[in-house]
Design an enzyme around this catalytic site. Structure first.
Site, PDB file in Angstrom:
ATOM      1  N   HIS A 159       0.821  -1.210   0.000  1.00 15.41           N
ATOM      2  CA  HIS A 159       0.000   0.000   0.000  1.00 15.41           C
ATOM      3  C   HIS A 159       0.854   1.259   0.000  1.00 15.41           C
ATOM      4  CE1 HIS A 159      -3.638   2.269   0.305  1.00 15.41           C
ATOM      5  NE2 HIS A 159      -4.362   1.256   0.713  1.00 15.41           N
ATOM      6  N   ASP A 380     -11.016  -6.243 -17.005  1.00 17.24           N
ATOM      7  CA  ASP A 380     -11.349  -7.172 -18.103  1.00 17.24           C
ATOM      8  C   ASP A 380     -10.102  -7.457 -18.937  1.00 17.24           C
ATOM      9  OD1 ASP A 380     -12.352  -8.562 -20.262  1.00 17.24           O
ATOM     10  OD2 ASP A 380     -13.684  -6.978 -20.948  1.00 17.24           O
TER      11      ASP A 380
END
Length: 443
Positions: A159, A380
């Site tokens: 992070h 995708d």
């Protein structure tokens, strides 16, 4: 409020992890993280999972090979993600960039997509079987092929180097390359960490309650063993939202977002369920994204941490007063959201430097991150939208029960619900359910 069914017994056959390096030469240099990036609260790995169905149009194509090749190409413009973190004087983190690579693995599991049921929120079932522990800056964990032709894509980022929008920006770049989009990636990445460096000399100009212990007694939530905790996802659909809106004062009723209404409800119900003393200070801390705000000089393509943990604070007695009204909580939430400015973030950076980059406080604090607009399901690679896309885990370790991810789902009728996977001690969960039911019942 039901969770997904447990998975049947299954086996994962995983190959040896390998390092994927940038597909072409990249700069060899050392890049400092910002003073927002390298606070103690950012020094952990965030894991996400994406579940995909078989796509007959991709017959004969191996998703692992497609993603592996796209990853190597995306690491050219995003070369710091292939580097290694190093701590220097003052606990400052830098990235040594030399094209070292990110961790990648292939696996096969004797499961189908349907075995996972209607998973709507973290934790993803058996997530630990589909991700890998690693110390690389970014680890694209196993691409796990399923026996139905679908697959699972796992990812893991430190992070310190990316926040959720930044990580998604990188994943979109990988997806564009995987799908053969011309000119990919469509967004040119920008390092830009200098915008969130501490001033010279550092001079924090806000109280920053998020880094100060609240007044009052202890917090039973932080001492409850994990075995005594229970997790239940709560769904807030149109009916529940309408009921909560009616509990807002007329002056705020039409200006409250779904997030504000739900988080006010949960903060109040959670406080009641945990039985804090009336004089105990209780806090709500939520992530406020700095992107898109007018006063923020954030360059296009920035993929570092660009948010603050803003805090709403009051006593348990004041929060629970009013017989179920949400006006006090909503007013505090709106005030805390509006407090996040560029000056506020620079003040956080200043505090990190002079206070040794501390961890935000957890005592009697409910920490919320709304990931419903992050676009996880839209990742995708050419196989279509994900069946599930989002965090792999809920709050774990010291964050168990303290932190929550808000996400959204649709039911069979197309109605949208806010989903919140609550984790509390078993006895507190019983009361919490009754409190939520009372607030979401029509009045």
């Amino acid at each position: 409020m039901a969770s997904s069914s447990p998975l049947p017994a299954f086996t994962v056959r995983r190959g040896e992890p390998v390092l994927i390096r940038p597909a072409s030469p990249t700069p060899v240099e050392t890049k400092p993280l910002s003073d927002i990036d390298d606070g103690e609260g950012m020094r952990f790995y965030s894991s996400g999972i994406h579940l995909y169905r078989n796509n007959p149009a991709k017959e004969g194509q191996d998703p692992a090979a497609v993603i592996r090749d796209a990853l190597a190409k995306a690491l050219v413009p995003y070369y710091p993600l292939a580097g290694r973190l190093r701590e220097v004087a003052g606990r400052k983190l830098v990235v040594d960039c030399a094209g070292q690579g990110v961790l990648f693995a292939e696996a096969d599991a004797d499961l189908t997509v349907d075995d996972f049921g209607d998973v709507q929120s973290p934790p993803f079932p058996c997530f630990e079987r589909f991700i890998l522990e690693s110390t690389t800056v970014a680890g694209v964990e196993p691409v796990t092929r399923l026996k139905c032709g679908g697959f699972i894509f796992g990812q893991r980022f430190c992070h310190c180097i990316v926040d959720a929008p930044g990580g998604m920006q990188f994943e979109v770049a990988v997806c564009e390359i995987a799908r053969g989009v011309a000119g990919a990636p469509s967004v040119t990445p920008s390092w830009g960490r200098e915008i969130f460096m501490a001033r010279n000399p550092p001079s924090p100009s806000y109280p920053h309650l998020e880094y100060r212990e609240p007044a009052g007694a202890g917090d039973r939530l932080l001492t409850t063993p994990p075995s005594d905790m229970v997790r239940i996802p709560f769904f807030f659909g149109d009916r529940e939202i309408a009921a909560l809106r009616r509990r807002a004062p007329a002056s705020l009723r039409n200006s409250c977002s779904r997030f504000e209404l739900v988080v006010a409800c949960i903060w109040r119900c959670r406080t009641a369920a945990l039985g804090y003393h009336a004089a105990d200070e209780v806090r709500l801390s939520f992530i406020v994204n700095a992107r898109g705000r007018r006063d923020m000089p954030i360059p296009e393509g920035f993929y570092g941490n660009a948010f603050a943990y803003s805090v709403a604070s009051t006593t348990a007695g004041d929060l629970l007063a009013g017989g179920g009204e949400l006006g006090h909580a909503l007013g505090l939430i709106k005030k805390a959201k509006s407090a996040v400015t560029y000056d506020y973030l620079r003040s956080v950076a200043d505090l990190m430097v002079i206070a040794g980059r501390p961890l935000f406080t957890l005592t009697r604090t409910y920490i919320v991150s709304d990931v419903s607009h992050a676009g996880f399901k839209s990742v995708d690679f050419g196989w279509g939208e994900a069946v599930y896309g989002g965090p792999a885990k809920g709050g774990e370790g010291p964050f168990l029960g303290v932190t929550n991810y808000f996400s959204r789902c649709k039911n069979g009728k197309g109605d949208v619900s806010v989903v919140v996977p609550i984790c509390l001690p078993k006895d507190a969960m019983d009361r919490f359910q009754l409190e939520v039911q009372a607030l979401t019942t029509d009045i």
